[in-house]
Structure formats: structure tokens, C-alpha cells
Design a protein around this motif. Structure first.
Motif, PDB file in Angstrom:
ATOM      1  N   SER A 103       0.659  -1.052  -0.302  1.00  0.00           N
ATOM      2  CA  SER A 103      -0.157  -0.022  -0.037  1.00  0.00           C
ATOM      3  C   SER A 103       1.084   1.075   0.002  1.00  0.00           C
ATOM      4  O   SER A 103       1.896   0.918   0.203  1.00  0.00           O
ATOM      5  N   ASN A 104       0.476   2.386  -0.598  1.00  0.00           N
ATOM      6  CA  ASN A 104       1.075   3.760   0.366  1.00  0.00           C
ATOM      7  C   ASN A 104       0.735   4.283   0.926  1.00  0.00           C
ATOM      8  O   ASN A 104      -0.119   3.390   2.295  1.00  0.00           O
ATOM      9  N   TYR A 112       0.957   1.241   7.173  1.00  0.00           N
ATOM     10  CA  TYR A 112       0.847   0.761   5.661  1.00  0.00           C
ATOM     11  C   TYR A 112       0.809  -1.091   5.599  1.00  0.00           C
ATOM     12  O   TYR A 112       0.336  -0.926   6.833  1.00  0.00           O
ATOM     13  N   SER A 144       7.588   2.965   0.055  1.00  0.00           N
ATOM     14  CA  SER A 144       7.201   3.113  -0.933  1.00  0.00           C
ATOM     15  C   SER A 144       6.357   1.690  -0.937  1.00  0.00           C
ATOM     16  O   SER A 144       7.440   0.665  -0.875  1.00  0.00           O
ATOM     17  N   CYS A 145       5.302   1.867  -1.654  1.00  0.00           N
ATOM     18  CA  CYS A 145       4.260   0.660  -2.461  1.00  0.00           C
ATOM     19  C   CYS A 145       5.830  -0.294  -2.926  1.00  0.00           C
ATOM     20  O   CYS A 145       6.219   0.059  -4.112  1.00  0.00           O
ATOM     21  N   GLN A 201      -2.533  -0.214  -5.811  1.00  0.00           N
ATOM     22  CA  GLN A 201      -1.584   1.429  -5.395  1.00  0.00           C
ATOM     23  C   GLN A 201      -0.428   1.179  -6.273  1.00  0.00           C
ATOM     24  O   GLN A 201       0.079   2.553  -6.279  1.00  0.00           O
ATOM     25  N   SER A 261       0.873   5.624  -7.255  1.00  0.00           N
ATOM     26  CA  SER A 261       1.636   6.145  -6.665  1.00  0.00           C
ATOM     27  C   SER A 261       2.357   6.628  -7.892  1.00  0.00           C
ATOM     28  O   SER A 261       2.842   7.931  -7.739  1.00  0.00           O
ATOM     29  N   ASP A 319      -0.082   9.853  -8.698  1.00  0.00           N
ATOM     30  CA  ASP A 319       0.358  11.129  -6.790  1.00  0.00           C
ATOM     31  C   ASP A 319       1.523  12.233  -8.174  1.00  0.00           C
ATOM     32  O   ASP A 319       2.168  13.457  -7.526  1.00  0.00           O
ATOM     33  N   ASN A 334      -7.746   9.096  -2.348  1.00  0.00           N
ATOM     34  CA  ASN A 334      -6.734   9.334  -1.409  1.00  0.00           C
ATOM     35  C   ASN A 334      -6.893  11.026  -0.681  1.00  0.00           C
ATOM     36  O   ASN A 334      -6.836  12.245  -1.189  1.00  0.00           O
TER      37      ASN A 334
END
Length: 438
Positions: A93-94, A106, A135-136, A194, A198, A201, A223
């Protein structure tokens, strides 16, 4: 008592909810008493008791499914609860930044649990809290005390413990110094989505910053954790935070667009096209339980229509509930799942009545307007229970936020593409930036 998909779904759902509220033994006793009373009533009326016995069997199946899915057979980490140990696995997960402490949360998919020099190959999903930003996709080794999730987290607000349990997470660990050992990969729709989030984003924060970037991220990915404390407080106090959730907005937008364009698609391919559109979006947003429910019900209704010549939403929903009880019963306790299921029932029941009273609205927009009215007013009582209250003027804000979010969703790919090529987007930005500002 009639034996139908709806009655079976009601009994099985009740068995799961009773099992969580009390325990499995008490739930079995209560269902047994109800079944015995029904059998006696049917016998007195000289009616067949076979449907009651079958429904009782459905209740037993639900109890067994709940017992297995919430036990150590499905979650081996439960056997280590209370112990201080080492876990290895992959972050799927992020990061979710805490607003009350300098920590991040996480979801860790484990591949080993035990001592540093001797780990058992145990695969489970654990909630990891740490002060480090990861980080994922990071493969990590963490050490700490493995604890059970409590029955209630955030006593004066949304119960995040129940939310994580509905995602099959029953244990948590706090680790101050997780060690990253490389990059990992997990064959999971959640993990893949996820990764997509990311990347989205990263594109957003390349061209925007602060609460503006956080707002775009909330609209596109759901998010809502990147807002400043001041902005986040305003979103909470005005109930706008809930309206930014994809289960609330994206489903409405997609179904409305499908409804508006139905006449452009041949009748033979109309339903299949709808499922393909929902499925394509679900691949991007598969963490959203509401979309999963949408796709399954759409597929079931197509199946029923081709099989029987007609389809009813309640039958499709009941069939889906039965499937969920037998495979992942805790999903019934997920707030998003419940809100999306209730909103679907309300749309089916009340949208035709509201459309009849919207004669002043253009015909092609009446269903969209009816759905908007149901979302604005119909879900308020249920939302006030889940989120401890509601704002009076939040009944009207969907009529403002939904059109603006639609503009942001449609224009975002073009805005980012033009910004990447030319560094500015004056023409499209003239619509995009005002929508963000509003």
C-alpha cells in the motif's frame, strides 16, 4: 416462509452480523431458536418446513464461513499475537500519514514470521506502523510486538479497526526501524492499483503542490490523507471529505455517463458495454469495494436477463451477498460496501418516483438528477450513524461538487499531457483550474 435468493441472503447476512456482534456460539443459539420457532409455526399451519430447514442450513454455512475466514486458518499471524518477533514481506500500500503522530501506516504482505535467524513461511496481511516513510513495493524486514486489532479504534469517530478487519487484516505491528532489502512484487489487484495510484500522485505533484495537489489526488484516487490539517478539518466539518470518496462520486459519474450514452450503443451490446466500462475502471480503482459490487451486480443482471428474459436488482444483490458470505464474510461490515449496496437499493426503489416529479428537467437528465437527489438526501441518515453526525448544508453540496469533480476527472489526463509537453495548458486550464478553485 418462501425460499428465495433474498430470504437466503437475509438469513446469511444476519448470521454474519450476529457472529461479529456477539460470538459464533451465541449467534448459533439465536439462529437455532429462530429456526425452531419457524418450524413450529409452519407445522401448526400445516405448511412445508423444507424451506425453513434449507434457510437454517444457509445460516449454518454462514457461521462456518465466518469462523474459518476470521480464524488462524486464514490468518496464521493470529498464532503469534502478543509475541515480539520479526516479520519479512512486501509493502503493498501507499503510506498513510498520521495526523496525531509522526508515523505512517502501511499494509504488509508477509512471507515470513518468527525469529531473525529462523522464520516460518507464513503468508498473511498485517498493518504496519512506523516512523519511516516507505514506498509501495519495498521488501522489508521489521521487528516488534505483534498485536491483535482492538474491537474499536477511534472511539469518537470512524471505526478504523472494523475497516481493516473488513479488508482481512486482524493484526498490527509497530516497528521503529524497518530495513528495506529490495523491491518486491505481489500478484494482487490491490497491490497493482496502489502502484497505479503512486504513479498518478507523482504526476500530480510534478505540476501542483499543497492542498491543490491533494485535492486532485483525492478526486482521482480517493486519497484524502495529503491535505493540510486546516483544510482537512474543513473537509471533515462540512462532510465534503466523504463526497470526495470514489464510491460516492465516481460510481455516480460512470453510471450517469453510461445512461446518457445508452442510445448510442446497439441494444444487443448495451449491457456488455456497461460491464466493460465498469471493469476497465475497476482495474485502475480495484481497491474500491463499491466498484466491485457494481461490476458483479451488472454481470448478474445480464445473466438473469439472458436466462429469464428479465432481471431484478434485489435478486442480483442477494446473489452477490450470498457469494460474499461464503467467500469473504467480513466484507459485509465494510462501510463502503454497505453504503454502495444501500444506495443501489434506494436508486432502484425511488429513482422512478423522483423522475416522475422532475417534469421540468430535460428527459435525458432526469435519471441523473434523481440519483443526485437520492445521494444528497437518502444517504444522510446512514452517513450520520457511521460518521457521528452530518451538516445541514451538506445536503446541498453534492449539487455543486459532482459537476466540478466530473470536470476534473475528464480534463485531468489532457491537462497533464499538455503540461508535460508544453509546460502550460492555457486553454484547457481555463476550465480545470477554476473547477479546482471552486
Amino acid at each position: 416462509m418462501k425460499l428465495t435468493a433474498v430470504s437466503a441472503a437475509v438469513v446469511m447476512t444476519a448470521a454474519v452480523l450476529l457472529s461479529y456482534a456477539a460470538d459464533i456460539a451465541d449467534a448459533a443459539v439465536m439462529l437455532g431458536i429462530a429456526a425452531l420457532a419457524a418450524v413450529i409455526a409452519m407445522a401448526v399451519q400445516k405448511r412445508s418446513i423444507v424451506p425453513v430447514l434449507i434457510l437454517a442450513g444457509c445460516g449454518i454455512a454462514a457461521l462456518l464461513s465466518y469462523a474459518f475466514s476470521s480464524g488462524s486458518h486464514a490468518h496464521p499471524a493470529l498464532l503469534y499475537a502478543g509475541q515480539r518477533l520479526t516479520l519479512s514481506g512486501t509493502i503493498i500500500s501507499n503510506p498513510i500519514e498520521s495526523r496525531t503522530s509522526d508515523t505512517y501506516k502501511y499494509i504488509l504482505r508477509t512471507d515470513g514470521i518468527g525469529a531473525p535467524d529462523r522464520m516460518d513461511a507464513e503468508k498473511d496481511t498485517v498493518l504496519l506502523t512506523t516512523t519511516e516513510r516507505l514506498s509501495c513495493g519495498d521488501k522489508v524486514i521489521v521487528s516488534g510486538k505483534l498485536k491483535l486489532l482492538p474491537r474499536q479504534m477511534n472511539e469518537n469517530g470512524f471505526n478504523t479497526a472494523l475497516y481493516y478487519k473488513s479488508q482481512n487484516i486482524y493484526t498490527r505491528v509497530y516497528s521503529e526501524r524497518p530495513r528495506v532489502t529490495g523491491s518486491g512484487y505481489v500478484l494482487s489487484p490491490y497491490f497493482l492499483s496502489q502502484l497505479v495510484y503512486s504513479k498518478i500522485d507523482r504526476i500530480i505533484y510534478r505540476y501542483y503542490y499543497g492542498d491543490t495537489a491533494a485535492l486532485i489526488s483525492a478526486v482521482l484516487t480517493g486519497n484524502t490523507h495529503n491535505f493540510s490539517d486546516e483544510y482537512y478539518t474543513v473537509l471533515n466539518n462540512t462532510a465534503l471529505k466523504r463526497q470526495l470518496h470514489p464510491a460516492y462520486l465516481h460510481i455516480w459519474i460512470l453510471l450517469s455517463l453510461i445512461g446518457l450514452t445508452r442510445k448510442l450503443v446497439h441494444k444487443r451490446y448495451r449491457n456488455i458495454a456497461s460491464v466493460m466500462i465498469l471493469s476497465a475502471y475497476a482495474l485502475i480503482s480495484c481497491t474500491n469495494i463499491g466498484f466491485t459490487r457494481c461490476i458483479v451486480i451488472a454481470a448478474l443482471m445480464i445473466f438473469y436477463r439472458q436466462k429469464d428474459g428479465s432481471a431484478y436488482y434485489t435478486d442480483a444483490l442477494a446473489s452477490m451477498l450470498i457469494f460474499c458470505v461464503l467467500t469473504m464474510p467480513m466484507i459485509l461490515l465494510n462501510v463502503t460496501f454497505q453504503l454502495s449496496a444501500v444506495s443501489g437499493l434506494m436508486i432502484v426503489r425511488f429513482a422512478p418516483l423522483i423522475r416522475q416529479r422532475l417534469g421540468f428537467v430535460p428527459r435525458r437528465l432526469r435519471h441523473m438528477a434523481a440519483v443526485m437527489i437520492i445521494f444528497a438526501f437518502g444517504l444522510t441518515p446512514l452517513g450520520s450513524v457511521y460518521f457521528d453526525g452530518f451538516c445541514i448544508y451538506a445536503l446541498l453540496t453534492p449539487f455543486i461538487t459532482i459537476p466540478l469533480v466530473l470536470i476534473i476527472i475528464i480534463l485531468s489526463p489532457f491537462v497533464f499531457l499538455i503540461l508535460g509537453i508544453f509546460g502550460t495548458a492555457p486553454i484547457i486550464g481555463s476550465d480545470y483550474d477554476p473547477a479546482l478553485w471552486l
